[in-house]
Design a protein around this motif. Structure first.
Motif, PDB file in Angstrom:
ATOM      1  N   VAL A 145       0.963  -1.214  -0.029  1.00 34.08           N
ATOM      2  CA  VAL A 145       0.023  -0.059   0.238  1.00 34.08           C
ATOM      3  C   VAL A 145       0.838   1.111  -0.003  1.00 34.08           C
ATOM      4  CG1 VAL A 145      -1.682   1.245   1.419  1.00 34.08           C
ATOM      5  CG2 VAL A 145      -1.903  -1.060   1.186  1.00 34.08           C
ATOM      6  N   ARG A 146       2.112   1.306   0.734  1.00 35.07           N
ATOM      7  CA  ARG A 146       2.935   2.192   0.610  1.00 35.07           C
ATOM      8  C   ARG A 146       3.857   2.183  -0.420  1.00 35.07           C
ATOM      9  NH1 ARG A 146       5.550   6.079   4.285  1.00 35.07           N
ATOM     10  NH2 ARG A 146       7.677   6.244   3.877  1.00 35.07           N
ATOM     11  N   ALA A 147       4.352   0.978  -0.722  1.00 35.39           N
ATOM     12  CA  ALA A 147       5.363   0.890  -2.006  1.00 35.39           C
ATOM     13  C   ALA A 147       5.028   0.321  -2.913  1.00 35.39           C
ATOM     14  CB  ALA A 147       6.610   0.133  -1.067  1.00 35.39           C
ATOM     15  N   GLY A 148       3.857   0.097  -3.381  1.00 36.35           N
ATOM     16  CA  GLY A 148       3.442  -0.703  -4.407  1.00 36.35           C
ATOM     17  C   GLY A 148       2.240   0.041  -5.229  1.00 36.35           C
ATOM     18  N   VAL A 149       1.466   0.838  -4.567  1.00 40.35           N
ATOM     19  CA  VAL A 149       0.215   1.443  -5.117  1.00 40.35           C
ATOM     20  C   VAL A 149       0.799   2.709  -5.815  1.00 40.35           C
ATOM     21  CG1 VAL A 149      -1.960   2.832  -4.729  1.00 40.35           C
ATOM     22  CG2 VAL A 149      -1.453   0.744  -3.329  1.00 40.35           C
ATOM     23  N   ALA A 150       0.458   3.049  -7.152  1.00 42.08           N
ATOM     24  CA  ALA A 150       0.851   4.011  -7.959  1.00 42.08           C
ATOM     25  C   ALA A 150       0.606   5.573  -7.288  1.00 42.08           C
ATOM     26  CB  ALA A 150       0.414   4.034  -9.305  1.00 42.08           C
ATOM     27  N   PRO A 151       1.264   6.404  -7.303  1.00 42.98           N
ATOM     28  CA  PRO A 151       1.084   7.666  -6.526  1.00 42.98           C
ATOM     29  C   PRO A 151      -0.083   8.309  -7.259  1.00 42.98           C
ATOM     30  CG  PRO A 151       3.040   7.797  -7.953  1.00 42.98           C
ATOM     31  CD  PRO A 151       2.549   6.376  -8.074  1.00 42.98           C
ATOM     32  N   ASP A 152      -0.528   8.130  -8.421  1.00 46.25           N
ATOM     33  CA  ASP A 152      -1.640   8.669  -8.944  1.00 46.25           C
ATOM     34  C   ASP A 152      -2.897   8.160  -8.676  1.00 46.25           C
ATOM     35  OD1 ASP A 152      -1.081   6.788 -10.704  1.00 46.25           O
ATOM     36  OD2 ASP A 152      -1.403   7.673 -12.469  1.00 46.25           O
ATOM     37  N   HIS A 153      -3.003   7.037  -7.775  1.00 50.48           N
ATOM     38  CA  HIS A 153      -4.084   6.258  -7.323  1.00 50.48           C
ATOM     39  C   HIS A 153      -4.195   6.744  -5.801  1.00 50.48           C
ATOM     40  CE1 HIS A 153      -4.563   4.615 -11.000  1.00 50.48           C
ATOM     41  NE2 HIS A 153      -4.623   3.143 -10.889  1.00 50.48           N
ATOM     42  N   PRO A 154      -4.351   7.747  -5.420  1.00 54.33           N
ATOM     43  CA  PRO A 154      -4.542   8.104  -3.947  1.00 54.33           C
ATOM     44  C   PRO A 154      -5.595   7.601  -3.069  1.00 54.33           C
ATOM     45  CG  PRO A 154      -4.922  10.145  -5.222  1.00 54.33           C
ATOM     46  CD  PRO A 154      -4.493   9.062  -6.009  1.00 54.33           C
ATOM     47  N   PHE A 224      11.247  -0.353 -10.264  1.00 52.63           N
ATOM     48  CA  PHE A 224      10.918   0.944 -10.785  1.00 52.63           C
ATOM     49  C   PHE A 224       9.801   1.276  -9.923  1.00 52.63           C
ATOM     50  CE2 PHE A 224       8.720   3.693 -13.857  1.00 52.63           C
ATOM     51  CZ  PHE A 224       9.925   4.725 -14.263  1.00 52.63           C
ATOM     52  N   VAL A 225       8.744   0.698  -9.594  1.00 49.04           N
ATOM     53  CA  VAL A 225       7.684   0.866  -8.855  1.00 49.04           C
ATOM     54  C   VAL A 225       8.156   1.239  -7.380  1.00 49.04           C
ATOM     55  CG1 VAL A 225       5.622   0.113  -7.577  1.00 49.04           C
ATOM     56  CG2 VAL A 225       6.025  -0.185  -9.957  1.00 49.04           C
ATOM     57  N   ALA A 226       9.345   0.555  -6.724  1.00 55.75           N
ATOM     58  CA  ALA A 226       9.928   0.751  -5.446  1.00 55.75           C
ATOM     59  C   ALA A 226      10.514   2.034  -5.410  1.00 55.75           C
ATOM     60  CB  ALA A 226      10.577  -0.505  -4.900  1.00 55.75           C
ATOM     61  N   TRP A 227      11.097   2.291  -6.883  1.00 51.04           N
ATOM     62  CA  TRP A 227      12.008   3.714  -6.885  1.00 51.04           C
ATOM     63  C   TRP A 227      11.012   4.858  -6.718  1.00 51.04           C
ATOM     64  CZ3 TRP A 227      11.693   6.726 -11.397  1.00 51.04           C
ATOM     65  CH2 TRP A 227      12.834   7.819 -11.582  1.00 51.04           C
TER      66      TRP A 227
END
Length: 558
Positions: A145-154, A224-227
């Motif tokens: 939820v913190r490290a995998g969900v895309a930032p544009d999916h708040p 890439f997602v984790a980054w």
């Protein structure tokens, strides 16, 4: 005014049990619950009471006349699911909890702090006398939820509000920054707890097994997602975004997330919780085309309909489709047919000046990753596949001799996850899971599993709730039957053991301090948070924030 489930659905089924007329399906007792991409409200049965709205932990349900323009397609999607008649009782059956037959103290260690771990903690804390210690090697909890969900999916991340409620229950404790198998062993956990639950997920990626896969510039979508999500293990990573094109091997939701982030105007990401270093790199990115490669046809694509809806509704990203006519085959289910319709409509739109493009390339497989003169990624050799039904009607991708090289400066593979063996536990290499029966680890009384390490990488955030309930029911049944060994050591002894080995293990107050520091830093820029991405800075935030309240930092120190 029927209500509608939208893209943010986490699938935890809280709404199902809140609905007084059983209008939300599939329910956990129905065979397609574990396979469904989301839950759906029947517009005919819905009585517009709104009970589902307050029950949903991610705010995914709205009245149909309050939807945003981007959410309007979900009116039809909810109705489509219910076009096929379903037989169900007036109320969704609720699986009864296995109640404890004793109020004696029951201490449980949970390894991992993602959704499966926290749902397991929640289920345990519903029983009297239970104390739970959630242990994770990172200083911050909440896993993907913190490290995998895309930032544009708040909206998907609003499930953190539910996690906060779980964390605040009496009997809950964190020990973050503690690596089980390195700092403490399984035997030491077992010696200080009645039971140990492993909810460690599936952290490794499947490999392509082709030449050039490990060239500089070729890596995993997970990295890439984790980054871009600020995972501390990836804070110093760099990705070459100087080329015009990137290739993503795979077409599941993670592949779609990566493609969408690469294709998004960075200024649209500036108001999210994306890591600062990633935002800076994306602002300088030259990538204008992202190719998603799928070995079979569009009807077999792994991305979900909700994720596709979110993409095609974007006004700043163009879509192209290669390798598939997008004709709906006879017998196709309504949801897959809707996917094909959406792809066809998006691909037919006029190109928009300046828009980045996502290319869906179907019926293709990577054969080789090519290198340039400096030994870095230069492109991918893609072989065209014939799609041939086998004797059982399953469509297989059969490689032809037609090979095309697609130039690219970045190649990301996203073809699935694998669990990893845990020290001291059995492991099935074929399924990449821990062998178990209803969550009980084979041959290890008092040891249990939940989440992806139990069932493999399937389902969504909320799917972990029913998975965790099964495991906890088994654990409680074993406790009732007297099958759990009384711990040899007290909980205070375990904390001292950890303190002797870990310089600073963060508890709940320490995590709250990190969380507050990130949110405060974000507020100054109109963002939900600015993530702290380095371990030393996380420890400093925990210490200084506690000191600012004139309290000693809640760290377990050597």
């Amino acid at each position: 005014m029927p209500h509608v489930v939208t893209q943010a659905c986490c699938g935890d089924a809280s709404c199902v049990f809140a609905c007084p007329v059983n209008a939300i399906h599939p329910t956990p007792d129905e065979p397609d619950f574990g396979l469904a991409e989301m839950l759906y409200i029947d517009p005919v049965s819905c009585v517009d009471c709104g009970a589902c709205v307050t029950a949903c932990p991610v705010g995914a349900i709205s009245a149909h006349d309050r939807l945003t323009a981007e959410q309007l397609p979900f009116v039809d999607i909810n109705a489509l699911f219910h076009e096929t008649p379903r037989s169900y009782p007036a109320q969704a059956p609720v699986t009864p909890l296995v109640a404890r037959t004793s109020t004696d103290r029951l201490r449980v260690a949970i390894v991992g702090s993602g959704p499966a771990a926290l749902f397991a903690a929640d289920e345990l804390l519903k029983r009297p006398g239970v104390r739970v210690t959630v242990i994770d090697r990172l200083p911050t909890p909440h896993g993907l939820v913190r490290a995998g969900v895309a930032p544009d999916h708040p909206s998907t991340k609003t499930v953190e509000g539910l996690f906060r409620h779980i964390e605040e229950q009496p009997g809950f404790r964190y020990l973050l920054g503690v690596d089980v198998g390195v700092d403490v062993t399984h035997d030491e956990l077992a010696a200080h707890h009645h039971a140990v639950v492993y909810a460690t997920g599936a952290s490794h990626d499947r490999r392509l097994g082709i030449a050039g896969e490990d060239l500089p510039g070729s890596t995993t979508a997970t990295d890439f997602v984790a980054w871009y999500n600020g995972h501390p293990d990836h804070a110093d990573r760099t990705f070459d975004l100087s080329g015009h094109r990137a290739v993503v091997i795979g077409n599941g939701n993670v592949a779609l997330d990566v493609a969408r982030v690469l294709a998004t105007d960075p200024e649209r990401l500036a108001g999210t919780d994306i890591a600062d270093h990633a935002l800076t790199a994306l602002r300088a990115s030259a990538v204008r085309e992202i190719v998603l490669v799928g070995r079979r046809g569009a009807e077999h694509a792994a991305f979900t309909l909700p994720e596709l809806v979110g993409l095609v509704e974007r006004d700043d990203i163009d879509v192209e489709v290669h390798g598939d006519t997008l004709v709906v085959p006879a017998g196709t289910d309504v949801m897959t047919a809707r996917k094909l319709d959406l792809l066809r409509e998006a691909a037919a739109r006029p190109r928009r000046p300046g828009a980045r493009t996502i290319v869906f390339r179907f019926a293709s497989s990577p054969q080789v990753v090519d290198a340039d003169g400096d030994g870095r990624v230069a492109g991918v050799g893609l072989v065209r596949n014939d799609l041939v039904p086998d004797g059982g009607g399953v469509v297989r991708a059969v490689a032809t001799r037609d090979v095309e090289t697609v130039s690219a400066g970045l190649v990301l593979r996203s073809i699935g996850y694998r669990g990893v063996a845990l020290p001291g536990l059995p492991f099935d290499a074929a399924s990449a899971t821990v062998p178990h029966a209803s969550g009980r680890v084979d041959g290890m009384p008092g040891t249990y599993v939940a989440g992806w390490i139990k069932r493999g990488p399937s389902g969504f955030i909320g799917t972990n709730r029913s998975c965790a309930q099964e495991t906890v029911d088994a654990l409680v049944a074993d406790a009732n039957a007297g099958l759990l060994t009384e711990p040899a050591g007290a909980s205070s002894e375990f904390r001292r053991l950890v303190g002797d080995r870990v310089a600073a293990a963060i508890d709940l107050r320490g995590w709250r301090a990190i969380d507050a520091a990130e949110r405060a830093a974000g507020r100054t820029e109109g963002r939900p948070r600015r993530k702290i991405v380095r371990l030393d800075a996380m420890l400093e935030a925990a210490s200084t924030s506690a000191a600012s309240r004139r309290r000693r930092p809640r760290l377990v120190r050597r």
